[in-house]
Design an enzyme around this catalytic site. Structure first.
Site, PDB file in Angstrom:
ATOM      1  N   SER A 100       0.821  -1.216   0.000  1.00 25.87           N
ATOM      2  CA  SER A 100       0.000   0.000   0.000  1.00 25.87           C
ATOM      3  C   SER A 100       0.854   1.266   0.000  1.00 25.87           C
ATOM      4  CB  SER A 100      -0.947  -0.045   1.200  1.00 25.87           C
ATOM      5  OG  SER A 100      -1.885   0.994   1.166  1.00 25.87           O
ATOM      6  N   ASP A 241      -2.650   6.170  -3.584  1.00 29.87           N
ATOM      7  CA  ASP A 241      -1.456   5.632  -2.930  1.00 29.87           C
ATOM      8  C   ASP A 241      -0.921   4.483  -3.769  1.00 29.87           C
ATOM      9  OD1 ASP A 241      -3.576   3.935  -2.394  1.00 29.87           O
ATOM     10  OD2 ASP A 241      -2.802   3.312  -0.446  1.00 29.87           O
TER      11      ASP A 241
END
Length: 451
Positions: A100, A241
């Site tokens: 992530s 992200d």
């Protein structure tokens, strides 16, 4: 074996914790688990742009095939693409290789079931037990035609893009968008989505090289996007992200909008369309006071879960709500997808912006953000603080002083040896004083670790 799974799968520094051997055994464990219901379970694997992704992808796929599962390899795709595609194609499970928003030396492995939902704790516990059995060579090893197959399907990212585009019914022609892909999983597909819908796109941080994912880019480093929006005179800036399950925005003045503001605007639109189920928005305990107040003024209700998109999703599924998410930009539109979806969120907001005829800064006035101050106290132990009379007395005094227009929130980190102290209210100087007083007491009582 200590627990492998954290709050979002198995995550750590590659080759220090997350080794190809571990990925292989996790693949065997998952293949064995899902193979209980079906002889040849089919897994979809997607990954982000980290240098370690291909290595872990191959090891994981080998593990799945070694116990008789089949694998579809999508290559670099956003996390929400895997959740959507597994459900659409009727495959048995999905796996995402990503850490992530973390820096590139980290990577992670997280699993989805056939409906595109992350696995519950009980299933993760079973996978850990099966992983131990695999490492001890106690899992089945089929031979001959029963060994699994691997299929590469590089068109799946475009299939997901088409799905995201289909969720809105308005052209974005006339909008200028600066898109920050964080050099991550949506670097290619993100600009494609917005351009197909008619927007003029200026793309930044969309040249991944394996080590630059999230580096001064994306939703955790908004400064470059803010400057670019002002420089190009754009209508909006969009930041994802590394795995594109988060979305934050920048208005035409260069001011950032967080997940609370995005959820509120989208929920308001859903309510006007009669699609906001039970008039509820699910946030977390970190959601701003202004979020709750604005929702109430517009006839909507809010619910605060523990921090973590998995807890938001659990509440949404249990009670049948439409929208929920976190300040960090995880926004879940459960009518469309089963996890936070950064591109879907961006498209919904762009459509809302185009239909409104207003600027994003004008739309953002729907909510007054109260100042929030967060201090992380590194401690020797994070247990027992909630029963310590001195700490509790300090927290109670802080709550009394802040009154109805503020709050104090103290909680231990789920992954690190620290206790977080957050204060919220209209007076920043008051927050500074209160936060530091509580933090100092916690450090004194729990054993402060100097950074």
């Amino acid at each position: 074996m200590s627990r492998l799974f954290g709050t979002d799968g198995v995550r750590g520094v590659v080759n220090a914790f997350l080794t190809p051997e571990l990925a292989y055994h996790l693949g065997r464990a998952a293949g064995a688990y899902f193979g209980r219901q079906k002889k040849r379970p089919v897994f979809l694997i997607g990954r982000d742009t980290r240098i370690s992704g291909a290595m872990l992808e191959n090891a994981l796929a080998a593990g799945i095939c070694s116990v008789g599962g089949d694998v579809v390899v999508a290559g670099v795709v956003p996390t929400p693409a895997v959740a959507y595609l597994v459900r659409k194609h009727g495959w048995d499970a999905g796996v995402v290789i990503s850490a992530s928003h973390n820096k590139f030396p980290d990577n992670g492995i997280k699993f989805f079931d056939g409906e595109g939902f992350k696995l519950p704790d009980a299933v993760e516990d079973e996978l850990e037990e099966l992983c131990s059995q695999s490492s001890e060579n106690n899992l089945e090893r089929p031979t001959g035609a029963d060994i699994g197959r691997i299929l590469n399907s590089r068109e799946l990212a475009h299939e997901y893009a088409a799905f995201v585009e289909s969720t809105v019914d308005v052209s974005l022609e006339g909008l200028t968008v600066v898109y920050d892909g964080a050099n991550g999983a949506a670097s290619a597909v993100g600009p494609e989505v917005f351009e197909k819908l008619g927007a003029k796109v200026i793309a930044i941080n969309v040249d991944p090289d394996g080590v630059n994912i999230n580096e001064n880019a994306g939703s955790t480093h908004m400064e470059g996007l803010q400057a670019a929006v002002v420089k190009y005179g754009a209508d909006v800036g969009i930041a994802n992200d590394g795995d594109a399950d988060r979305c934050l925005l920048v208005d035409e003045k260069g001011q950032a909008l967080d997940g609370d503001q995005i959820m509120l605007l989208c929920a308001k639109q859903l309510k006007e369309q009669g699609r906001l189920k039970q008039d509820m928005i699910v946030g977390t305990v970190m959601s701003n006071i202004g979020f709750h107040k604005a929702a109430k003024e517009m006839g909507m209700k809010t619910f605060a879960t523990a921090v973590g998109d998995r807890y938001v999703l659990e509440k949404m599924r249990a009670d049948g709500y439409s929208i929920g998410g976190e300040q960090s930009g995880h926004v879940i539109f459960l009518d469309y997808n089963s996890t936070g979806d950064g591109l879907l969120t961006a498209v919904q907001m762009l459509a809302l912006l185009k239909k409104s005829g207003q600027s994003l800064s004008e739309l953002a006035k729907v909510m007054v953000k109260y100042p929030q101050l967060l201090i992380n106290v590194h401690v020797v132990t994070k247990t027992g603080w909630d029963e310590n009379p001195l700490i509790q007395a300090e927290i109670s005094e802080a709550a009394r002083e802040l009154g109805e227009n503020g709050r104090i929130l103290v909680r231990p980190s789920g992954t690190e040896a620290l206790i977080r102290v957050m204060a919220e209210g209209p007076d920043h100087e008051q927050l500074e004083r209160i936060c530091h007083t509580v933090a100092e007491t916690i450090g004194r009582e729990q054993g402060l670790v100097e950074e």
